[in-house]
Enzyme design. Structure first.
Site, PDB file in Angstrom:
ATOM      1  N   LYS A  99      16.171 -21.379  -0.165  1.00 24.17           N
ATOM      2  CA  LYS A  99      16.476 -21.289   1.266  1.00 24.17           C
ATOM      3  C   LYS A  99      17.068 -19.917   1.564  1.00 24.17           C
ATOM      4  O   LYS A  99      17.874 -19.391   0.787  1.00 24.17           O
ATOM      5  CB  LYS A  99      17.454 -22.397   1.653  1.00 24.17           C
ATOM      6  CG  LYS A  99      17.722 -22.508   3.153  1.00 24.17           C
ATOM      7  CD  LYS A  99      18.595 -23.724   3.454  1.00 24.17           C
ATOM      8  CE  LYS A  99      18.883 -23.872   4.937  1.00 24.17           C
ATOM      9  NZ  LYS A  99      19.716 -25.064   5.236  1.00 24.17           N
TER      10      LYS A  99
ATOM     11  N   SER B 175      18.326 -28.399   8.608  1.00 27.91           N
ATOM     12  CA  SER B 175      17.909 -27.013   8.737  1.00 27.91           C
ATOM     13  C   SER B 175      17.058 -26.506   7.574  1.00 27.91           C
ATOM     14  O   SER B 175      16.484 -25.426   7.647  1.00 27.91           O
ATOM     15  CB  SER B 175      19.142 -26.122   8.876  1.00 27.91           C
ATOM     16  OG  SER B 175      19.953 -26.197   7.690  1.00 27.91           O
TER      17      SER B 175
ATOM     18  N   SER C 190      21.227 -31.446   6.249  1.00 25.45           N
ATOM     19  CA  SER C 190      20.165 -30.438   6.285  1.00 25.45           C
ATOM     20  C   SER C 190      19.203 -30.459   5.114  1.00 25.45           C
ATOM     21  O   SER C 190      18.198 -29.750   5.130  1.00 25.45           O
ATOM     22  CB  SER C 190      20.777 -29.035   6.407  1.00 25.45           C
ATOM     23  OG  SER C 190      21.308 -28.848   7.692  1.00 25.45           O
TER      24      SER C 190
END
Length: 485
Positions: free
Chosen positions: A79, A154, A178
């Site tokens: 990420k 997210s 997330s």
């Protein structure tokens, strides 16, 4: 042979036995990504050259008879808020668009020490603020099961990449759901560890008392392997816990005899989609068949988690993001003379609307007259929620709930409905507020879209969650089904 269809643990076994080379595996995922990521949008940066270079080095070691450890050259996606030396670290924000990390996060150092190959940086909601991955400053991420729908957020890039077979393993970050929420919506396994289990050093902060690095894989075994590799105490993270890391693979067994699973009535309200309810009920029956004892329980304070979360997280975000000012680092507007003007304009142009909204909300709850009224009260509520969980977890080994009360929704469907969007994490936030480990497991489909159930465990008992999830997988094939792209 389509190597990208193999799980990480299958690839490890194939590399160990010299059935395939590491370079072949890496090339397979690069080719897959170059073929389909234009549709998905999971990657912000693909590190082809460095990945292939590392693959060749590992193959040479294997040819010399050296025994590798850990991941044996299996690629991992990261990420884009986790620092990797020499790579961009944008947090999917214009303000950090040109920022290159000068160092590795602890989780990256541990991946490299355990022969994981970094294949690239993955898309996300800007500064991890969002539940749909519509907030990236660069491009949206699409759900592999329906390209007109969101992947969740997210960590939408991290879960969509695994679901679309662009990477076998990925790292995301968790603040309020997330990793788990997009894992459920994309049909993969996603773990949020106990707060303190995995180092946060090198992860750009959203909310420091909530943030954790999470692991994502095709199945529980993959997730367990990755979690073990990156877990452990880190002196550079003051919140890191001195707790031994078990061999998670040893906890993977089908028999659940003696395992007690709590079923909290507060997580099965009328607004839960009926088809999702049915999938969870079917999953519970399978766990019972495998030996688990199901006990009805109550978590009456869980409903206050969301309110406490959005006060605490925005307050911490407003403080953490103050350092990104366009002066020390980050996007800088050079046409102005005064430092104050540079600071204001750089942040105004660099941050997206959702980030600015949360900074303002956080600044408000920390302001004079509001601190005691909102922030301190939220901290007290958080303590009560923790005690609520502790009470229940004395009677059961894990708690089962839906991960999300809805399946993936269409783009734009909730962007103007703030409360509806924020409630997307209603079932994941309670474990985050309490700092407990939790995992999402694929358990079926509703109108062609993935559904997941959530398991919440006691502090540092990720092994029990892996055990229950693995047992469920041995009786089902949902984790094996691939989206048609």
């Amino acid at each position: 042979m389509e190597l990208f269809n193999k799980t990480a643990h299958e690839l490890i076994d194939m590399i160990k036995s010299k059935e395939v080379k590491v370079e072949e595996v890496v090339k397979s995922y690069i080719a897959r990504t170059e073929c389909i990521d234009e549709k998905i949008g999971a990657y912000l940066y693909l590190s082809k050259e460095s990945a292939l270079k590392e693959a060749k080095l590992l193959d040479e070691k294997i040819q010399r008879g050296e025994k590798l450890k850990g991941l044996w050259g299996v690629p991992v996606g990261i990420k884009d808020n986790i620092s990797v030396s020499g790579m961009q670290n944008t947090c999917a924000s214009k303000i950090l668009e040109n920022y290159i990390s000068p160092y590795d996060a602890t989780v990256i150092s541990r991946l490299k020490e355990n022969n994981g190959i970094i294949l690239g940086k993955l898309n996300m909601d800007e500064f991890a603020m969002g539940s749909s991955n519509e907030n990236s400053a660069f491009k949206i991420v699409r759900n592999p099961w329906d390209l007109e729908r969101i992947p969740g957020g997210s960590s939408g890039g991290s879960t969509a990449a695994v679901a679309s077979r662009e990477i076998p393993l990925s790292l995301g970050s968790e603040t309020g759901g997330s990793v788990r929420q997009p894992a459920a919506l994309c049909g993969v396994v996603g773990l949020k560890p106990t707060y303190g289990r995995i180092s946060r050093y090198g992860v750009i902060s959203f909310a420091s008392t909530l943030d954790q690095v999470g692991t994502i894989g095709r199945d529980v075994t993959d997730c367990a392997i990755l979690t073990e590799v990156i877990s452990g105490f880190d002196k550079r993270d003051s919140t890191s816990a001195r707790v031994a890391v078990p061999n998670y693979k040893e906890s993977l067994k089908k028999d659940l005899t003696g395992i007690r699973i709590g079923l909290p009535k507060e997580f099965f309200k009328e607004d839960l989609d009926e088809s999702i309810r049915k999938q969870i009920e079917d999953a519970i029956k399978i766990l019972e068949k495998n030996g688990a004892e199901i006990k009805i329980c109550s978590l009456p304070l869980a409903e206050y988690s969301l309110s406490a979360y959005y006060i605490i997280s925005t307050a911490e975000a407003s403080s953490n993001l103050a350092r990104i000012d366009g002066i020390r680092y980050g996007r800088r507007i050079n046409t102005l003379d005064k430092h104050e003007d540079i600071y204001i304009q750089s942040r105004n142009e660099g941050f997206g609307e959702e980030v600015k909204k949360r900074i303002m909300l956080g600044t408000y709850v920390l302001s004079k007259g509001c601190y005691e009224k909102y922030y301190e009260k939220a901290l007290k509520v958080r303590t009560l929620i923790k005690e609520d969980f502790k009470r229940v977890l004395k009677e059961v080994d894990a708690i089962i709930t839906p991960t999300s009360k809805v399946t993936a929704f269409k783009f734009g469907e909730r962007t103007k409905e703030v409360l509806s969007m924020y409630s997307s994490d209603e079932y994941t936030v309670p474990a985050s507020i309490a700092g407990l480990p939790a995992i999402s497991i694929p358990c079926g489909f509703s109108k062609g879209l993935p559904v997941g159930f959530q398991l919440i465990g006691d502090y540092f008992r990720e092994d029990i969650l892996f055990n229950i999830g693995y047992s469920y997988e041995q009786s089902t094939d949902f984790h094996k089904i691939m989206a048609k792209l």
